[in-house]
Design a protein around this motif. Sequence first.
Motif, PDB file in Angstrom:
ATOM      1  N   THR A  24      33.884  58.316   6.458  1.00  0.00           N
ATOM      2  CA  THR A  24      33.122  57.153   6.934  1.00  0.00           C
ATOM      3  C   THR A  24      32.725  56.104   5.960  1.00  0.00           C
ATOM      4  O   THR A  24      32.955  54.948   6.312  1.00  0.00           O
ATOM      5  CB  THR A  24      31.901  57.872   7.417  1.00  0.00           C
ATOM      6  N   SER A  25      32.578  56.290   4.684  1.00  0.00           N
ATOM      7  CA  SER A  25      31.957  55.400   3.710  1.00  0.00           C
ATOM      8  C   SER A  25      33.181  54.568   2.984  1.00  0.00           C
ATOM      9  O   SER A  25      32.982  53.589   2.504  1.00  0.00           O
ATOM     10  CB  SER A  25      31.325  56.112   2.461  1.00  0.00           C
ATOM     11  N   HIS A  26      34.499  55.105   3.331  1.00  0.00           N
ATOM     12  CA  HIS A  26      35.869  54.739   2.524  1.00  0.00           C
ATOM     13  C   HIS A  26      36.715  53.912   3.559  1.00  0.00           C
ATOM     14  O   HIS A  26      37.324  53.079   3.256  1.00  0.00           O
ATOM     15  CB  HIS A  26      36.265  55.780   1.751  1.00  0.00           C
ATOM     16  N   LEU A  27      36.491  54.171   4.942  1.00  0.00           N
ATOM     17  CA  LEU A  27      37.334  53.508   5.847  1.00  0.00           C
ATOM     18  C   LEU A  27      37.027  51.917   6.080  1.00  0.00           C
ATOM     19  O   LEU A  27      36.343  51.666   7.376  1.00  0.00           O
ATOM     20  CB  LEU A  27      37.349  54.520   7.295  1.00  0.00           C
ATOM     21  N   THR A  28      37.386  51.234   5.245  1.00  0.00           N
ATOM     22  CA  THR A  28      37.209  49.968   5.270  1.00  0.00           C
ATOM     23  C   THR A  28      38.106  49.108   5.994  1.00  0.00           C
ATOM     24  O   THR A  28      38.243  47.804   6.626  1.00  0.00           O
ATOM     25  CB  THR A  28      36.761  49.360   4.153  1.00  0.00           C
ATOM     26  N   ASP A  29      39.463  49.433   5.764  1.00  0.00           N
ATOM     27  CA  ASP A  29      40.807  49.069   6.294  1.00  0.00           C
ATOM     28  C   ASP A  29      41.394  49.785   7.146  1.00  0.00           C
ATOM     29  O   ASP A  29      42.145  50.912   6.831  1.00  0.00           O
ATOM     30  CB  ASP A  29      41.700  48.779   4.943  1.00  0.00           C
ATOM     31  N   ARG A  48      44.216  54.148   7.497  1.00  0.00           N
ATOM     32  CA  ARG A  48      43.190  55.252   8.080  1.00  0.00           C
ATOM     33  C   ARG A  48      43.737  56.704   7.758  1.00  0.00           C
ATOM     34  O   ARG A  48      43.202  57.615   7.198  1.00  0.00           O
ATOM     35  CB  ARG A  48      43.292  55.167   9.582  1.00  0.00           C
ATOM     36  N   VAL A  56      43.377  57.184   3.976  1.00  0.00           N
ATOM     37  CA  VAL A  56      42.021  57.424   3.824  1.00  0.00           C
ATOM     38  C   VAL A  56      41.561  58.849   4.400  1.00  0.00           C
ATOM     39  O   VAL A  56      40.598  59.810   3.475  1.00  0.00           O
ATOM     40  CB  VAL A  56      40.905  56.724   4.435  1.00  0.00           C
TER      41      VAL A  56
END
Length: 500
Positions: free
Chosen positions: A437-442, A446, A449
């Motif tokens: 949840t905290s690292h899925l920015t792009d 997916r 990550v």
Amino acid sequence: MSATRTGESAAPGQADPRRWWGLVVIALAQLMVVLDATIVNIALPSAQRDLGMSDGNRQWVITAYTLAFGGLLLLGGRVADLVGRKRTFVIGLIGFAAASAFGGAATTPAMLFGARALQGVFAAVLAPSALSLLTTTFTDPRERGKAFGIYGALAGSGAAVGFIVGGVLTEYLNWRWCLYVNIPIAVIAVIGAFALLHDRPGHTGARLDVPGVVLGCGGLVALVYGFSEAQPRGWTDPLVLALFAAGVVLLAVFVWWQTRAPSPLLPLHIIRDRNRAGCFLTMMLAVIGMFGLFLFMTYYLQVILGYSPVKTGLAFLPMTAAIVIGSTQISARLLRHVGPRMLMVPGMLLASGGMVILTQMTVDSAYASEILPALILMGLGMGLTFMPVFSTATAGVAPQDSGVTSATVNTSQQVGGSIGTALLNTVATSTSDSWITSHLTDPTRREQVVREGIVHGYTVAIWLAAGIMLLAGLVAGLMVTAKAPKHGTPADRPVPEPVA
């Protein structure tokens, strides 16, 4: 069949020249029971597709077995003492084979769940009978070390063997053979039991502690069930909390009742012994870490590295070999000369060190350089630990208590496995979810990550497992103070019961 009965001769451990063939029979039965806790793991995806199980219900293929096994072991041990160990050994083998056939022919999820629970029930009868037969057959310190080295190797490596056998059967036959394979093993063991194993008559005059059965087994089942439900429901779920509370209350009342029961299910002098209690606790803590590791490594190798079921099973082979070497070639030879904790403490340190190495794994770790060394260290550590645990926990026990003592060793193993699987899996899953949840920015990254998050969850849980292994070593160092057999109480001389 006219040979002197094993365990009844004046020469301990020398009664029957065929006793080593008897050990083969006992070892076959023990291997069947231990590997069945894991053999269906690799087959589970195939069984789920074939029978149409939901994701929420598939856990019961594993949990139904461990619940029945761990919850009923004390009863199985006491029944073995009351009616005779050879008789319950044979009954357990026949029942286990029948339950395996029932499960292999399952056409619905409920049928498979029921069969797995039945396997657990008969395993709870079989396992303590096997260990107590071994205890009364090999009493000479030198032979006892060899016999328990083999037994400890099977107990420690059986789970890994289950992965290998499960992978081969699933890939080249189908998942049903992971259950059917028990039938020929049981048939051979039954024939061998009638031909080779002997036993004292059971204590038929004694009474079975029915309130103790209900309280003790009910408390264990509640705890194991609570840990199994903690993963899908969460640790603060009302049902999980209620199960934990019920388990603690039932076990507390069980202990109180055992001080007053005329024929207690678990005579408390067995666990009041410092060395025996230390062995039980060390076993439970060690297995908490080990079973969690098996779960993570199976998913890591198949899901992250893309291994086939057979390749996954073979990846555990070096660990299995290390357990066997640690038990039969190191522990069995040294236990005659050093105290048990001089093997158990270094064993847990080695296993913990292997765990620490695994915390460095990534989504593209190389097996040979990053995974294999850790598995070998953990295998050697487990081998060094299991053999002295089994030998020390069952040494010097009065004959009428050998079955229930054996059952307590197995109970600590099964309950530890259930707790470890639930506890470490919950830690891994929740940590992975938070990390993803905290690292899925792009969104385009997916898949990568998610894979990284899953591995991160595994490594955090493995750090916890490494700490639990260190705690097991600390417990062994502080509580297990027994001397080497040749310096202490001979294995064939029962420790006297304390006077009330």
